[in-house]
Design an enzyme around this catalytic site. Structure first.
Site, PDB file in Angstrom:
ATOM      1  CE  LYS A  78       8.685 -73.654   9.411  1.00 52.61           C
ATOM      2  NZ  LYS A  78      10.067 -73.494   8.972  1.00 52.61           N
ATOM      3  N   GLY A 178      12.484 -62.669  -3.805  1.00 54.99           N
ATOM      4  CA  GLY A 178      12.472 -62.429  -2.364  1.00 54.99           C
ATOM      5  C   GLY A 178      13.847 -62.038  -1.862  1.00 54.99           C
ATOM      6  CB  VAL A 179      15.793 -59.153  -1.649  1.00 54.07           C
ATOM      7  CG1 VAL A 179      16.159 -59.611  -3.037  1.00 54.07           C
ATOM      8  CG2 VAL A 179      14.780 -57.995  -1.710  1.00 54.07           C
ATOM      9  N   GLY A 180      14.403 -60.833   1.416  1.00 55.02           N
ATOM     10  CA  GLY A 180      14.267 -60.627   2.865  1.00 55.02           C
ATOM     11  C   GLY A 180      15.548 -61.058   3.548  1.00 55.02           C
ATOM     12  CB  VAL A 182      17.198 -66.424   3.226  1.00 58.25           C
ATOM     13  CG1 VAL A 182      18.047 -67.352   2.372  1.00 58.25           C
ATOM     14  CG2 VAL A 182      16.921 -67.068   4.581  1.00 58.25           C
TER      15      VAL A 182
HETATM   16  P1  NAD Z   1      11.757 -63.001   5.272  1.00 62.28           P
HETATM   17  O1  NAD Z   1      10.367 -62.738   5.720  1.00 62.28           O
HETATM   18  O2  NAD Z   1      12.867 -62.251   5.902  1.00 62.28           O
HETATM   19  O3  NAD Z   1      11.868 -62.761   3.700  1.00 62.28           O
HETATM   20  C1  NAD Z   1      10.917 -63.174   2.788  1.00 62.28           C
HETATM   21  C2  NAD Z   1      10.828 -62.090   1.734  1.00 62.28           C
HETATM   22  O4  NAD Z   1       9.960 -62.517   0.681  1.00 62.28           O
HETATM   23  C3  NAD Z   1      10.241 -60.776   2.274  1.00 62.28           C
HETATM   24  O5  NAD Z   1      11.111 -59.702   1.955  1.00 62.28           O
HETATM   25  C4  NAD Z   1       8.902 -60.667   1.568  1.00 62.28           C
HETATM   26  O6  NAD Z   1       8.508 -59.332   1.323  1.00 62.28           O
HETATM   27  C5  NAD Z   1       9.188 -61.412   0.278  1.00 62.28           C
HETATM   28  N1  NAD Z   1       8.001 -61.882  -0.437  1.00 62.28           N
HETATM   29  C6  NAD Z   1       6.832 -62.356   0.054  1.00 62.28           C
HETATM   30  N2  NAD Z   1       6.001 -62.683  -0.942  1.00 62.28           N
HETATM   31  C7  NAD Z   1       6.659 -62.410  -2.096  1.00 62.28           C
HETATM   32  C8  NAD Z   1       6.335 -62.532  -3.469  1.00 62.28           C
HETATM   33  N3  NAD Z   1       5.152 -62.999  -3.859  1.00 62.28           N
HETATM   34  N4  NAD Z   1       7.258 -62.183  -4.382  1.00 62.28           N
HETATM   35  C9  NAD Z   1       8.459 -61.703  -3.993  1.00 62.28           C
HETATM   36  N5  NAD Z   1       8.825 -61.556  -2.714  1.00 62.28           N
HETATM   37  C10 NAD Z   1       7.928 -61.904  -1.771  1.00 62.28           C
HETATM   38  O7  NAD Z   1      11.967 -64.580   5.391  1.00 62.28           O
HETATM   39  P2  NAD Z   1      13.337 -65.380   5.306  1.00 62.28           P
HETATM   40  O8  NAD Z   1      13.748 -65.746   6.672  1.00 62.28           O
HETATM   41  O9  NAD Z   1      14.286 -64.686   4.394  1.00 62.28           O
HETATM   42  O10 NAD Z   1      12.835 -66.738   4.610  1.00 62.28           O
HETATM   43  C11 NAD Z   1      12.655 -66.826   3.219  1.00 62.28           C
HETATM   44  C12 NAD Z   1      12.324 -68.255   2.841  1.00 62.28           C
HETATM   45  O11 NAD Z   1      13.397 -69.105   3.246  1.00 62.28           O
HETATM   46  C13 NAD Z   1      11.083 -68.836   3.534  1.00 62.28           C
HETATM   47  O12 NAD Z   1      10.458 -69.758   2.664  1.00 62.28           O
HETATM   48  C14 NAD Z   1      11.651 -69.554   4.729  1.00 62.28           C
HETATM   49  O13 NAD Z   1      10.793 -70.571   5.191  1.00 62.28           O
HETATM   50  C15 NAD Z   1      12.904 -70.110   4.122  1.00 62.28           C
HETATM   51  N6  NAD Z   1      13.955 -70.437   5.082  1.00 62.28           N
HETATM   52  C16 NAD Z   1      14.454 -69.484   5.905  1.00 62.28           C
HETATM   53  C17 NAD Z   1      15.480 -69.804   6.773  1.00 62.28           C
HETATM   54  C18 NAD Z   1      16.121 -68.767   7.665  1.00 62.28           C
HETATM   55  O14 NAD Z   1      17.190 -69.045   8.223  1.00 62.28           O
HETATM   56  N7  NAD Z   1      15.541 -67.585   7.797  1.00 62.28           N
HETATM   57  C19 NAD Z   1      15.976 -71.115   6.827  1.00 62.28           C
HETATM   58  C20 NAD Z   1      15.454 -72.057   5.952  1.00 62.28           C
HETATM   59  C21 NAD Z   1      14.439 -71.706   5.083  1.00 62.28           C
END
Ligand code: NAD
Length: 348
Positions: A78, A178-180, A182
């Site tokens: 990572k 978290g609604v980013g 994923v």
């Molecule tokens: P992202 O940055 O698109 O989304 C994360 C979201 O969380 C953002 O919208 C952010 O504003 C929000 N956030 C941050 N702090 C917060 C809080 N305290 N309370 C509520 N919301 C909060 O990231 P992502 O790619 O969606 O990844 C999300 C999680 O999933 C991470 O832990 C990442 O490591 C994990 N993950 C992602 C993938 C992938 O394919 N993207 C794969 C495996 C694991």
């Protein structure tokens, strides 16, 4: 380093600084026993370098377990970039990061994680070939988040089957943190099946979009742990299951895409004692890395990705069933399987 609480005999931990671009990055290679280490790059405004190091060490170990559980010919690594993803990004910074990766000669492949997107990876790819999650190119797989979300959705169903005796999510109450990338796609799946969603995010704009799209109820970020929901799905950052939050949860299932959800290893037993079924994060969220692995193989195939995802969900089901039948925390069972697979690859 060797005494660091999160150090787990990592094969290599590499620190990079590029004064011109402002890059400060750590690449942690936990294991290459099963193949080259693969795992995303996170850009985050850490409080201190120690926080960045801890994240890199824990996340890379998690990637070793994740890749092993997904049955991929990949080890665990990572990268973390210490900086604000909204204000500190530049082409020069990601070029410097690409050069840093290239010095490792293929021991580590990068892709997107929190704060980093496909455009950034495109810049990285101008400096190194050890990068995946690209939009363009012969084997390009694009953003892995939709596949991650699909795996999390199916993993929630598998968990619901064990916890409630049915995998039908229509009418189930689900709190999504978290609604980013994923979390957003996940909400779409859950809403389509008729789940009743409660969502929070620090990004008001994303939150508004998801609420409008899915009819979800918005919750203040600090209140998400208190929602009277049957399932809690963390999809933001790690360490959110801790001594303070656990007593507040009403859910019978914790299942979400975020990495490193448990603040400390003993939270797994604490979840079990609280009667909460926990879907280990590095198993349920393995969809994205399967997609990335298809790209690294050089010949992306959607069918291959989907068949690997099917096996992953079966593996999650086995972990949950073994944990329930052996009265063990789910993480203990998953880690045992992952370490066995890694050790077998080492011939040990
Ligand atoms: P992202 O940055 O698109 O989304 C994360 C979201 O969380 C953002 O919208 C952010 O504003 C929000 N956030 C941050 N702090 C917060 C809080 N305290 N309370 C509520 N919301 C909060 O990231 P992502 O790619 O969606 O990844 C999300 C999680 O999933 C991470 O832990 C990442 O490591 C994990 N993950 C992602 C993938 C992938 O394919 N993207 C794969 C495996 C694991």
């Amino acid at each position: 380093m060797f005494d660091h609480p999160s150090y787990d005999r990592h094969e290599g931990v590499h620190f990079f600084e590029d004064a011109d671009s402002g890059l400060r990055a750590i690449i942690a290679v936990h294991s290459t026993a099963l193949g080259p280490a693969a795992g995303g790059c996170r850009m985050w405004q850490y409080e201190t370098g120690e926080h960045a190091l801890r994240d890199a060490l824990r996340l890379s170990q998690g990637m070793s377990f994740k890749n092993a559980m997904a049955g991929l010919p990949l080890g665990g690594g990572k990268a973390v970039i210490w900086g604000n993803s909204k204000t500190d990004k530049s082409e020069a910074l990601f070029k410097a990061f690409g050069r840093a990766i290239d010095t490792l000669n293929g021991a580590y492949y990068t892709a997107e994680d929190v704060g980093v997107d496909t455009d950034d990876m495109a810049v990285v790819s101008t400096q190194t070939k050890f990068v995946a999650g690209l939009d363009k190119g012969e084997a390009a797989s694009g953003d892995p988040s939709p596949i991650t979300a699909q795996g999390v959705y199916r993993g929630i169903k598998a968990s619901a089957q064990r916890a409630f005796g049915s995998d039908d999510l229509s009418g189930r109450t689900i709190a999504v943190q978290g609604v980013g990338s994923v979390g957003g796609y996940l909400c779409d799946h859950l809403a389509k099946e008729g789940a009743k969603l409660f969502v929070c995010d620090i990004d008001e704009e994303e939150l508004a979009k998801v609420c409008q799209r899915t009819g979800a109820t918005r919750i203040k970020t600090d209140d998400i742990y208190d929602v009277d929901a049957e399932i809690f799905s963390p999809n933001a950052l790690g360490a959110i299951i801790n001594k303070t939050t656990l007593p507040r949860l009403k859910a019978k299932v914790v299942a979400g895409g975020a990495n490193n959800q448990l603040a400390s290893p003993e939270m797994d037993s604490a979840l079990k004692e609280a009667g909460i079924l926990y879907a280990p994060d590095y198993v349920i969220n393995g969809g994205g890395i399967i997609n990335v692995a298809a790209e690294i193989s050089g010949a992306y195939s959607r069918d291959w990705v989907m068949s690997k995802l099917d096996v992953l969900i079966d593996t999650l089901g086995e972990v949950l069933d073994d944990a329930l039948s052996q009265d063990l925390p789910t993480n203990v069972v998953a880690e045992r399987i992952a370490r066995q697979r890694i050790s077998a690859a080492k011939g040990g």
